[in-house]
Design a protein around this motif. Structure first.
Motif, PDB file in Angstrom:
ATOM      1  N   ARG A  18       0.824  -1.220   0.000  1.00 38.45           N
ATOM      2  CA  ARG A  18       0.000   0.000   0.000  1.00 38.45           C
ATOM      3  C   ARG A  18       0.852   1.262   0.000  1.00 38.45           C
ATOM      4  O   ARG A  18       0.603   2.186  -0.783  1.00 38.45           O
ATOM      5  CB  ARG A  18      -0.932   0.009   1.218  1.00 38.45           C
ATOM      6  CG  ARG A  18      -2.089  -0.958   1.158  1.00 38.45           C
ATOM      7  CD  ARG A  18      -3.110  -0.650   2.245  1.00 38.45           C
ATOM      8  NE  ARG A  18      -2.483  -0.628   3.564  1.00 38.45           N
ATOM      9  CZ  ARG A  18      -2.399  -1.679   4.375  1.00 38.45           C
ATOM     10  NH1 ARG A  18      -2.894  -2.850   3.980  1.00 38.45           N
ATOM     11  NH2 ARG A  18      -1.831  -1.580   5.556  1.00 38.45           N
ATOM     12  N   ARG A  19       1.838   1.312   0.879  1.00 38.03           N
ATOM     13  CA  ARG A  19       2.584   2.555   1.053  1.00 38.03           C
ATOM     14  C   ARG A  19       3.815   2.649   0.151  1.00 38.03           C
ATOM     15  O   ARG A  19       3.943   3.584  -0.638  1.00 38.03           O
ATOM     16  CB  ARG A  19       3.009   2.686   2.521  1.00 38.03           C
ATOM     17  CG  ARG A  19       3.926   3.872   2.804  1.00 38.03           C
ATOM     18  CD  ARG A  19       3.279   5.174   2.414  1.00 38.03           C
ATOM     19  NE  ARG A  19       4.142   6.322   2.693  1.00 38.03           N
ATOM     20  CZ  ARG A  19       3.950   7.540   2.209  1.00 38.03           C
ATOM     21  NH1 ARG A  19       2.916   7.778   1.408  1.00 38.03           N
ATOM     22  NH2 ARG A  19       4.773   8.533   2.510  1.00 38.03           N
ATOM     23  N   PHE A  20       4.698   1.676   0.252  1.00 37.97           N
ATOM     24  CA  PHE A  20       5.970   1.773  -0.461  1.00 37.97           C
ATOM     25  C   PHE A  20       5.789   1.630  -1.961  1.00 37.97           C
ATOM     26  O   PHE A  20       6.398   2.375  -2.743  1.00 37.97           O
ATOM     27  CB  PHE A  20       6.932   0.702   0.061  1.00 37.97           C
ATOM     28  CG  PHE A  20       8.325   0.840  -0.462  1.00 37.97           C
ATOM     29  CD1 PHE A  20       9.226   1.730   0.121  1.00 37.97           C
ATOM     30  CD2 PHE A  20       8.761   0.077  -1.539  1.00 37.97           C
ATOM     31  CE1 PHE A  20      10.520   1.868  -0.366  1.00 37.97           C
ATOM     32  CE2 PHE A  20      10.053   0.200  -2.034  1.00 37.97           C
ATOM     33  CZ  PHE A  20      10.933   1.101  -1.438  1.00 37.97           C
ATOM     34  N   LEU A  21       4.958   0.698  -2.374  1.00 32.66           N
ATOM     35  CA  LEU A  21       4.755   0.440  -3.803  1.00 32.66           C
ATOM     36  C   LEU A  21       3.517   1.134  -4.346  1.00 32.66           C
ATOM     37  O   LEU A  21       3.225   1.016  -5.551  1.00 32.66           O
ATOM     38  CB  LEU A  21       4.671  -1.068  -4.064  1.00 32.66           C
ATOM     39  CG  LEU A  21       5.933  -1.858  -3.678  1.00 32.66           C
ATOM     40  CD1 LEU A  21       5.704  -3.354  -3.851  1.00 32.66           C
ATOM     41  CD2 LEU A  21       7.131  -1.397  -4.495  1.00 32.66           C
ATOM     42  N   GLY A  22       2.774   1.833  -3.489  1.00 36.42           N
ATOM     43  CA  GLY A  22       1.610   2.592  -3.959  1.00 36.42           C
ATOM     44  C   GLY A  22       0.517   1.728  -4.543  1.00 36.42           C
ATOM     45  O   GLY A  22      -0.274   2.195  -5.370  1.00 36.42           O
ATOM     46  N   GLY A  23       0.441   0.445  -4.139  1.00 40.48           N
ATOM     47  CA  GLY A  23      -0.583  -0.449  -4.679  1.00 40.48           C
ATOM     48  C   GLY A  23      -0.333  -0.862  -6.106  1.00 40.48           C
ATOM     49  O   GLY A  23      -1.243  -1.378  -6.776  1.00 40.48           O
TER      50      GLY A  23
END
Length: 274
Positions: A221-226
Motif C-alpha cells: 500500500r505505502r511503499f509500492l503505492g498499490g
C-alpha cells in the motif's frame, strides 16, 4: 559576638549548600534546559511535554534565617538559569543521543543505494520516491530506538524524536532546493508528507507486529503505492525489511546509541560464485 556571628554565617552556608543539593541544582537546571529542547519540536509526530520540577525549601514561620536562605536560593536559581540560557548547555547524555540520532539518519541518506531501489522496483527517480525509501529505513531506526532506555523507553523516545526532527530538517532543505522558483509550495507539500509519514508508521508498525502477510500488505500500500505486478519482488522486499530489522535488533546499545555503526545490507545480495 564575633563567634556568634561566625556560627550564624556557618549555619547559613550549610543550609544554602543543603538546599542547593536537594532543591533545583545546576544539574537539574541543565536537565530542564534539555527537556525544553526536547519539547520544542514543531513536528506533530514528536509528543510529550515534560516539565522540570524542583523541590523548594520549606520555611519555618517567624524564621528570618530560613527566609533569607530561601531568597538566596531563588537568587542563585535565577542566576544559574540565566547562565545556562546564555551558554545553551544541555546535559551530556542528551547531547550524545542527539548526535547519535543525526548519525543514524545520515547512515540512511549516505549509505542506502537509492538507485538500486529505483531499478529493482521500476520506481521513478523523483523526490517522492526518495522520501518513500528514506521513510522506510527511518521507520526501522525508530523501531530499534524504542528499545533503548531503562526508564520506560525515555532515551528511546528522545532518540526517536531527534531522528524524526533531523529527517524533517533534511526533507525541508531538499524540497526548498528543488522548488527555488516557487517556494510557496514547500509548506503544503511538507504538510502532506507529514500526514502520510504518520499513517505509514502506523501501517508499518502493525505489519511488523504480525506475520509476513500483514507486512507485505503495508509495504504494497505505502511503499509500492498499490502498484506491483511481480509479487516475487514484494516477497523480496518483505524479506529485506525483516533482515534489516533483525540486524538493528542485534546491535548493542553502544553500537546503536553511543557510537552508531550501521551497515545496511544491499537490497539484492550478490550471488556467490559456484
Amino acid at each position: 559576638m564575633i563567634r556568634a556571628t561566625n556560627r550564624l554565617a556557618g549555619s547559613l552556608y550549610r543550609e544554602v549548600c543543603a538546599t542547593t543539593a536537594t532543591g533545583c541544582s545546576a544539574v537539574q537546571l541543565l536537565h530542564s534546559k534539555s527537556q525544553l529542547l526536547r519539547t520544542g519540536f514543531a513536528h506533530p509526530y514528536v509528543r510529550g511535554n515534560p516539565q522540570c520540577t524542583s523541590r523548594t525549601m520549606q520555611t519555618r514561620p517567624n524564621s528570618t534565617i530560613s527566609t533569607n536562605v530561601h531568597n538566596a536560593d531563588e537568587s542563585k536559581d535565577g542566576f544559574l538559569k540565566r547562565f545556562v540560557k546564555k551558554m545553551g548547555w544541555i546535559d551530556n547524555s542528551s547531547t550524545r543521543l542527539r548526535v547519535s540520532s543525526c548519525l543514524l539518519y545520515e547512515s540512511v541518506v549516505d549509505h542506502i543505494n537509492y538507485a538500486e531501489f529505483f531499478n529493482y522496483f521500476n520506481m521513478p527517480d523523483t523526490f517522492n520516491t526518495w522520501f518513500l525509501i528514506t521513510e522506510l529505513h527511518v521507520w526501522m531506526l525508530l523501531v530499534r530506538s524504542m528499545a533503548e532506555g531503562a526508564e520506560k523507553g525515555a532515551a528511546g523516545r528522545f532518540m526517536r524524536n531527534c531522528i524524526v526532527e533531523t529527517m524533517w530538517n533534511d526533507v525541508t532543505t531538499r524540497a526548498k532546493q528543488l522548488t527555488m522558483d516557487n517556494p510557496s509550495v514547500v509548506r503544503p507539500q511538507i504538510q502532506q508528507l507529514s500526514e502520510q509519514f504518520q499513517a505509514a508508521l502506523i501501517s508499518y508498525d502493525e505489519g511488523i507486529s504480525y506475520d509476513d502477510k500483514a507486512l507485505a500488505a503495508a509495504l504494497w500500500r505505502r511503499f509500492l503505492g498499490g502498484r506491483c505486478d511481480d509479487y516475487e519482488k514484494l516477497e523480496h522486499l518483505v524479506g529485506y525489511v525483516r533482515r534489516q530489522v533483525s540486524m538493528l535488533d542485534q546491535l548493542s546499545r553502544y553500537d546503536f546509541a553511543i557510537k552508531p555503526t550501521i551497515k545496511w545490507a544491499p537490497l539484492v545480495e550478490a550471488k556467490q560464485p559456484t
